[in-house]
Design a protein around this motif. Sequence first.
Motif, mmCIF file in Angstrom:
data_model
loop_
_atom_site.group_PDB
_atom_site.id
_atom_site.type_symbol
_atom_site.label_atom_id
_atom_site.label_comp_id
_atom_site.label_asym_id
_atom_site.label_seq_id
_atom_site.Cartn_x
_atom_site.Cartn_y
_atom_site.Cartn_z
ATOM 1 N N GLY A 87 -13.036 -7.877 -41.296
ATOM 2 C CA GLY A 87 -11.713 -7.315 -42.225
ATOM 3 C C GLY A 87 -11.411 -6.799 -42.942
ATOM 4 N N LEU A 88 -10.910 -5.606 -42.971
ATOM 5 C CA LEU A 88 -11.541 -5.076 -43.876
ATOM 6 C C LEU A 88 -10.991 -5.170 -45.243
ATOM 7 N N GLN A 89 -10.655 -6.311 -45.936
ATOM 8 C CA GLN A 89 -10.152 -6.613 -46.413
ATOM 9 C C GLN A 89 -11.075 -7.286 -47.227
ATOM 10 N N ARG A 90 -12.674 -7.577 -46.683
ATOM 11 C CA ARG A 90 -13.183 -7.965 -47.563
ATOM 12 C C ARG A 90 -14.235 -7.314 -47.421
ATOM 13 N N ILE A 91 -14.244 -5.557 -46.700
ATOM 14 C CA ILE A 91 -15.561 -4.547 -47.433
ATOM 15 C C ILE A 91 -14.060 -3.898 -48.591
ATOM 16 N N PRO A 92 -14.937 -3.891 -49.777
ATOM 17 C CA PRO A 92 -15.263 -2.225 -50.841
ATOM 18 C C PRO A 92 -14.748 -1.455 -50.388
ATOM 19 N N ALA A 93 -13.922 -0.277 -51.285
ATOM 20 C CA ALA A 93 -13.873 0.716 -50.575
ATOM 21 C C ALA A 93 -15.308 1.594 -51.044
#
Length: 438
Positions: A87-93
Amino acid sequence: MMEWTQSPDQSSAAIARTPWWINPSRLVLFFVLPIYLLCGLLGQQTLFLQGVKDYITLGIICIGGLSLLCFAVGAWGGSRLPANGVGLQRIPAFLLDQVIVGFGGITIAAYLVFFAPILWNMELLAEFLRGSSSIRFRYIFNQLPGITSFVGLGNLCVALYAARMIFYTKRIPIGIHVLIIFMLLCVFLRAFLNSERLALIEVLFALAIPFVSFRHKSSVFRWLAPFIGLIFLFLMFSVFEYFRSWQFYKDRGDYGLAAYMIYRFLAYFTTSINNGAGMMEFFAPLGYPALSGAWFYKFPLWSQLGIKLPTGAPIEFFLEQYANPEFNNPGGMFVLLVDFGMFFGCLGMIVCGVIAGNLFKRFRRATLLGVILFPSWLAGVSDLFRVLYWSETRVFPIVAGSLVAVFWIRASLGKLRRSKGSLPDVSGAETSVARAHF
């Protein structure tokens, strides 16, 4: 902002409320299929004006409709299969930024090779813009399999860029903005000069689909977007064809510009269906992936290894002998049927639908693979009138690049976990995305 609803089977998962047409099964049933039926039943006049023999019968129309229904059923089933992923909420920008810069650099390098002939001779471009009908950039540009094919990675960069703007609050580096703008300019020039309108459609899908799904609330515009998009497609088509074919045909008929553009636009749909119908009559079933395996035959590795494979596609022979080579699309709903016959062809369409439906579910849950790959896949669904998009050579770099991006980010997250003991949850500090299922 985004509209979310709780998943019925995962209490912790959030799902975006996308408009009806982003669901592949609904897009086929309520957009692709009706237009297919209209073109098939009412397109005889268009075929006559283009000097093409009519192979479309009521039986063929039913067979093509069955193929589309099989795809829709598969997409419905695929959207109900498990759709796990990062999920994108687990990936730092910063990890997304690194992928954008890496893929973007490869894409720009591929475009420089592609455009090299006109970069060294700008007079060709000036002559084309003055209305010369003798310039054919399709035969001028460098199209080197395995090198210029990497321009397809630009679609992934644009999709990730859209995700960065939508989901993350952390500021995007100015260099990435410049990179994306330059890349969009290259795509426009490629579409305009090389008659690759699909290239522009792909990148517009990659940019727009995330915004329409996750940022805009329900509205009439959002609901009618496919039909508005069809009008935009006609306008874009007319501009491109003015320079591409009108300069040649304007003195060879008694029709005006508006009538010419309308009939030319309809011809791309009706001749695609007609080509598929004709190949069903003359060739089906071939018994091997002649049309659907074009990417395999053209894979650059074979020439490097000295392996010679047949081109496989009988469509060139069909067009030369029985149709018009100028309109060379095989009709996406017929490709697998021509290759494998009714039973296995329809089974193949179900499989294509399952993949589309599952990617749709991953996209709604804001998983990495879904966000970067689904927009391009949906572009293929919308273009089923003309081609089976996923059998085209242009799709291989997109799919391979998506898998590489997911693998690399997973590996990077693993390193972060080992170095810090746990993964940072960036859903509050860096991103505004609701918690996705992963």
